[in-house]
Design a protein around this motif. Structure first.
Motif, mmCIF file in Angstrom:
data_model
loop_
_atom_site.group_PDB
_atom_site.id
_atom_site.type_symbol
_atom_site.label_atom_id
_atom_site.label_comp_id
_atom_site.label_asym_id
_atom_site.label_seq_id
_atom_site.Cartn_x
_atom_site.Cartn_y
_atom_site.Cartn_z
ATOM 1 N N HIS A 228 48.854 55.740 34.869
ATOM 2 C CA HIS A 228 49.571 56.846 35.488
ATOM 3 C C HIS A 228 49.870 57.948 34.472
ATOM 4 O O HIS A 228 50.359 57.691 33.371
ATOM 5 N N GLY A 229 49.542 59.157 34.878
ATOM 6 C CA GLY A 229 49.753 60.313 34.019
ATOM 7 C C GLY A 229 48.673 60.502 32.978
ATOM 8 O O GLY A 229 48.712 61.470 32.212
ATOM 9 N N ALA A 230 47.690 59.586 32.957
ATOM 10 C CA ALA A 230 46.637 59.677 31.935
ATOM 11 C C ALA A 230 45.240 59.663 32.541
ATOM 12 O O ALA A 230 44.438 60.570 32.299
ATOM 13 N N GLY A 231 44.932 58.647 33.340
ATOM 14 C CA GLY A 231 43.594 58.575 33.902
ATOM 15 C C GLY A 231 43.229 57.166 34.310
ATOM 16 O O GLY A 231 44.049 56.445 34.877
ATOM 17 N N TYR A 232 42.003 56.754 33.988
ATOM 18 C CA TYR A 232 41.505 55.450 34.401
ATOM 19 C C TYR A 232 40.952 54.697 33.198
ATOM 20 O O TYR A 232 40.434 55.283 32.251
ATOM 21 N N LEU A 233 41.040 53.351 33.276
ATOM 22 C CA LEU A 233 40.609 52.484 32.178
ATOM 23 C C LEU A 233 39.721 51.386 32.734
ATOM 24 O O LEU A 233 40.116 50.642 33.631
ATOM 25 N N PHE A 234 38.484 51.284 32.208
ATOM 26 C CA PHE A 234 37.554 50.231 32.596
ATOM 27 C C PHE A 234 37.693 49.090 31.600
ATOM 28 O O PHE A 234 37.499 49.274 30.390
ATOM 29 N N THR A 235 38.055 47.894 32.086
ATOM 30 C CA THR A 235 38.477 46.816 31.181
ATOM 31 C C THR A 235 37.442 45.744 30.857
ATOM 32 O O THR A 235 37.540 45.111 29.808
ATOM 33 N N PRO A 236 36.448 45.454 31.744
ATOM 34 C CA PRO A 236 35.581 44.290 31.461
ATOM 35 C C PRO A 236 34.707 44.463 30.213
ATOM 36 O O PRO A 236 34.355 45.574 29.839
ATOM 37 N N LYS A 237 34.347 43.345 29.613
ATOM 38 C CA LYS A 237 33.388 43.357 28.512
ATOM 39 C C LYS A 237 31.978 43.430 29.097
ATOM 40 O O LYS A 237 31.672 42.832 30.119
ATOM 41 N N LEU A 238 31.095 44.171 28.399
ATOM 42 C CA LEU A 238 29.730 44.370 28.880
ATOM 43 C C LEU A 238 28.764 43.493 28.098
ATOM 44 O O LEU A 238 28.900 43.291 26.896
ATOM 45 N N VAL A 239 27.751 42.994 28.836
ATOM 46 C CA VAL A 239 26.716 42.161 28.206
ATOM 47 C C VAL A 239 25.369 42.644 28.721
ATOM 48 O O VAL A 239 25.207 42.886 29.924
ATOM 49 N N ASP A 240 24.369 42.777 27.819
ATOM 50 C CA ASP A 240 23.017 43.133 28.225
ATOM 51 C C ASP A 240 22.288 41.883 28.690
ATOM 52 O O ASP A 240 22.290 40.847 28.013
ATOM 53 N N VAL A 241 21.650 41.950 29.860
ATOM 54 C CA VAL A 241 20.903 40.828 30.406
ATOM 55 C C VAL A 241 19.519 41.308 30.809
ATOM 56 O O VAL A 241 19.389 42.287 31.562
ATOM 57 N N VAL A 242 18.479 40.659 30.326
ATOM 58 C CA VAL A 242 17.109 41.042 30.679
ATOM 59 C C VAL A 242 16.746 40.411 32.007
ATOM 60 O O VAL A 242 16.986 39.230 32.206
#
Length: 242
Positions: A228-242
């Motif tokens: 609130h008052g700032a914006g949005y936050l994406f929290t999950p960790k990302l993994v590359d998968v072939v």
């Protein structure tokens, strides 16, 4: 070739149909017209369409309902062309899954520019879907994988969820800045382009749509947090998968 690109114009106003169909036919496109959503559905059963120019208010089923139904399993580009100047209608149109929103009176050259951009993306998705080569990198997070070529989310049961261009751009922006609070202005700078200029409210609409597709409860989100008052936050960790 442009003659292979199929455009469907759905509008109960004869003058609008004539203006748009003549303009796109002169540009070399294959154009069909319908006066109602029901007539449009009959034409869509007969073959693939790359782009629909769709009025909101029509007798019978309205354009917003048709947009919502098409978005269940269809990647067709949708531009809402309407006489309504109501900001609420525009936001509802985006929530239903429309890619663009143009109000009457319109400049046919503007619609052509938006159409070319959408058609290019739709054709790319169609080409990729028909290809047998699946050697590309998927981005995995939480219980989802993102196919960035097809603009699809894939869950653990291999069920796919199609993203619109706006939803995909937003998710890519958040994933590129995972763990960082992104203001609306920063998000707008990332997802805007020459043909499509989203507004401050558009970001909120797209966030809501994306949360629903991710199953992220808007009242208690865990993937896309509202700061609130700032914006949005994406929290999950990302993994590359072939």
């Amino acid at each position: 070739m442009l003659s292979d690109t199929k455009i469907l114009i759905v509008d109960d106003d004869e003058l609008t149909r004539q203006v748009l169909s003549s303009y796109f036919e002169n540009e070399g496109y294959d154009v069909s017209c319908a006066t109602t959503a029901e007539e449009a559905e009959e034409l869509l059963v007969l073959g693939t369409v790359d782009l629909i120019l769709l009025d909101i208010r029509m007798p019978g089923k309205d354009g917003l309902t048709l947009t919502r139904e098409l978005r269940v399993n269809n990647e067709v580009g949708i531009i809402l062309v309407t006489g309504s100047q109501d900001e609420v209608d525009r936001l509802i149109g985006l929530e239903c899954g429309a890619d663009e929103y143009v109000t009457k009176p319109f400049n046919p050259r503007e619609i052509l520019a938006r159409a070319k951009n959408l058609i290019r993306r739709v054709r790319l998705c169609q080409q990729v879907k028909s290809a047998d080569n699946d050697d590309y990198i998927l981005k995995a997070f939480d219980c989802w994988k993102l196919n960035p070529v097809r603009r699809q989310l894939i869950d653990e049961e291999q069920t796919t969820v199609q993203l619109t261009e706006g939803e995909f751009q937003l998710l890519k922006c958040l994933m590129d800045h995972v763990g960082q609070i992104m203001t609306r202005d920063q998000i707008l700078d990332q997802i805007r382009n020459r043909e499509w200029v989203p507004t401050d409210r558009t970001v909120d609409v797209l966030i809501g749509r994306l949360r629903r597709k991710l199953g992220d409860d808007s009242t208690n989100p865990r993937l896309i947090l509202t700061v609130h008052g700032a914006g949005y936050l994406f929290t999950p960790k990302l993994v590359d998968v072939v």
